[in-house]
Design an enzyme around this catalytic site. Structure first.
Site, PDB file in Angstrom:
ATOM      1  N   ASP A   1     -15.756 176.662 116.336  1.00 36.72           N
ATOM      2  CA  ASP A   1     -15.110 177.680 115.495  1.00 36.72           C
ATOM      3  C   ASP A   1     -14.276 178.641 116.348  1.00 36.72           C
ATOM      4  O   ASP A   1     -13.178 179.043 115.965  1.00 36.72           O
ATOM      5  CB  ASP A   1     -16.171 178.457 114.690  1.00 36.72           C
ATOM      6  CG  ASP A   1     -16.982 177.551 113.784  1.00 36.72           C
ATOM      7  OD1 ASP A   1     -16.411 176.582 113.245  1.00 36.72           O
ATOM      8  OD2 ASP A   1     -18.194 177.798 113.628  1.00 36.72           O
TER       9      ASP A   1
ATOM     10  N   HIS B   1     -22.066 178.439 110.567  1.00 40.95           N
ATOM     11  CA  HIS B   1     -21.218 177.325 110.989  1.00 40.95           C
ATOM     12  C   HIS B   1     -20.905 176.409 109.807  1.00 40.95           C
ATOM     13  O   HIS B   1     -20.988 175.200 109.902  1.00 40.95           O
ATOM     14  CB  HIS B   1     -21.920 176.545 112.122  1.00 40.95           C
ATOM     15  CG  HIS B   1     -21.085 175.464 112.736  1.00 40.95           C
ATOM     16  ND1 HIS B   1     -19.839 175.702 113.272  1.00 40.95           N
ATOM     17  CD2 HIS B   1     -21.312 174.132 112.899  1.00 40.95           C
ATOM     18  CE1 HIS B   1     -19.341 174.566 113.745  1.00 40.95           C
ATOM     19  NE2 HIS B   1     -20.222 173.603 113.514  1.00 40.95           N
TER      20      HIS B   1
END
Length: 338
Positions: free
Chosen positions: A173, A200
């Site tokens: 990310d 996530h």
């Protein structure tokens, strides 16, 4: 705060390829024959931070190990195949990274993976808790928002739980946020540093663009679109691969970046900071990703959220329900498992 001390991806990987930073770490990769496992193992084999690379999977590991063993770097590579060889694969490991599990296909959410991957992670982490309870455990297997609580509960059941040594790898990310912002602003992405907090999956992925280094600004509509793209970037790859899997190469890169940072910190390097999904008291969620100062024993200090913009505060608040639900699902799975 994060941007002052974080090491960029290229620096982390660059140092890992530099012969001046040798160490003697045994690293085990569980799920080493898969789409993430193979390129991740290749990156680890290339690093002088790794002296002993142990590859485990339920198929093909002898071949993967033989192939990698021909590379002219010092890491000794051994392949282990099947459940009966798992304890040998883990014996003496200082760091275990787990990309094992089934990949996401078009139309699937990370949560759709739960039933299959929850069992895989529980079985593998149980073996870790029994064989190398002091090792750093880095979980890539999705859904990370549930597989980290699963790992923690497994370690608790066996009486060897240390929250400072269990990490959900959310580095991809951060890598994506750095890349997308670099592209939009004409910057070298390797010199962009954005903390990404929360979880996530989807809206639990919260890029703190207000804390980006160098400082960047976007109009609100562009900020919202950019945030949405970072949150759904995994789906972007799943769709582009048209049924052939999910993000594997970029995930292997991000996984290697996190492992190299952690190994650097274990070797005594100071000021190593990475975001990861861990046991946390920074918010009302019992697990949360924030920038972490890493040290010889794992998490040295949780650096927290820092100053948030009003937009970011709203994103954090909106993520809480989904995050807590995924965490409880993971915890309940272990409680109800025979």
């Amino acid at each position: 705060m994060f941007s002052r001390v974080v090491r960029h991806a290229t620096a982390a990987l660059g140092r890992a390829f530099s012969v001046s930073s040798q160490s003697n770490a045994k690293v085990a990769v569980l799920g080493a024959s898969g789409g993430i496992g193979q390129p991740l193992s290749l990156l680890l084999k290339n690093s002088p931070l790794v002296s002993d690379l142990s590859l485990y999977d339920i198929a093909h590991t002898p071949g993967v190990a033989a192939d990698l063993s021909h590379i002219e770097t010092r890491a000794k590579v051994t392949g282990y195949l099947g459940a009966e060889q798992l304890p040998d694969a883990l014996k003496g490991s200082e760091l275990v990274v787990i990309p094992a599990g089934v990949p996401r296909k078009p139309g699937m959410t990370r949560d759709d993976l739960f039933n299959t991957n929850a069992t895989i992670v529980a079985v593998l982490t149980e073996a870790c808790a029994q064989t190398c309870p002091e090792a750093m455990i880095c979980i890539i297997s999705n859904p990370v928002n549930s597989t980290i609580p699963i790992t923690s509960e497994v370690f608790k059941k066996l009486g060897v739980y240390n929250p400072n040594k269990i990490f959900g790898v959310t580095t991809l990310d951060v890598v994506r946020a750095n890349t997308f912002i670099g592209e939009l602003k004409g910057l070298d992405p390797a010199r962009v540093s954005v903390p990404v907090v929360g979880g996530h999956a989807g809206k639990t992925i919260i890029p703190l663009i207000s804390q980006c280094n160098p400082k960047v600004e976007f109009p609100q509509d562009q900020l919202e679109a950019l945030t949405g793209r970072i949150q759904e970037a995994g789906t972007e790859v799943v769709k582009a691969k048209a049924g052939a899997g999910s993000a594997t190469l970029s995930m292997a890169y991000a996984g290697a970046r996190f492992v190299f940072s952690l190994l650097d910190a274990m070797n005594g390097k100071e000021g190593v900071v990475e975001c990861a999904f861990v046991r946390s008291e920074e918010t009302e969620s019992p697990y949360f990703s924030t920038p972490l100062l890493l040290g010889k024993n794992g998490i040295e200090k949780n650096l927290g959220l820092g100053k948030l913009s009003a937009f970011e505060e709203k994103l954090v608040a909106e993520a809480m329900g989904e995050l807590k639900g995924s965490i409880k699902k993971g915890e309940d799975f272990v409680k109800n498992r025979k």
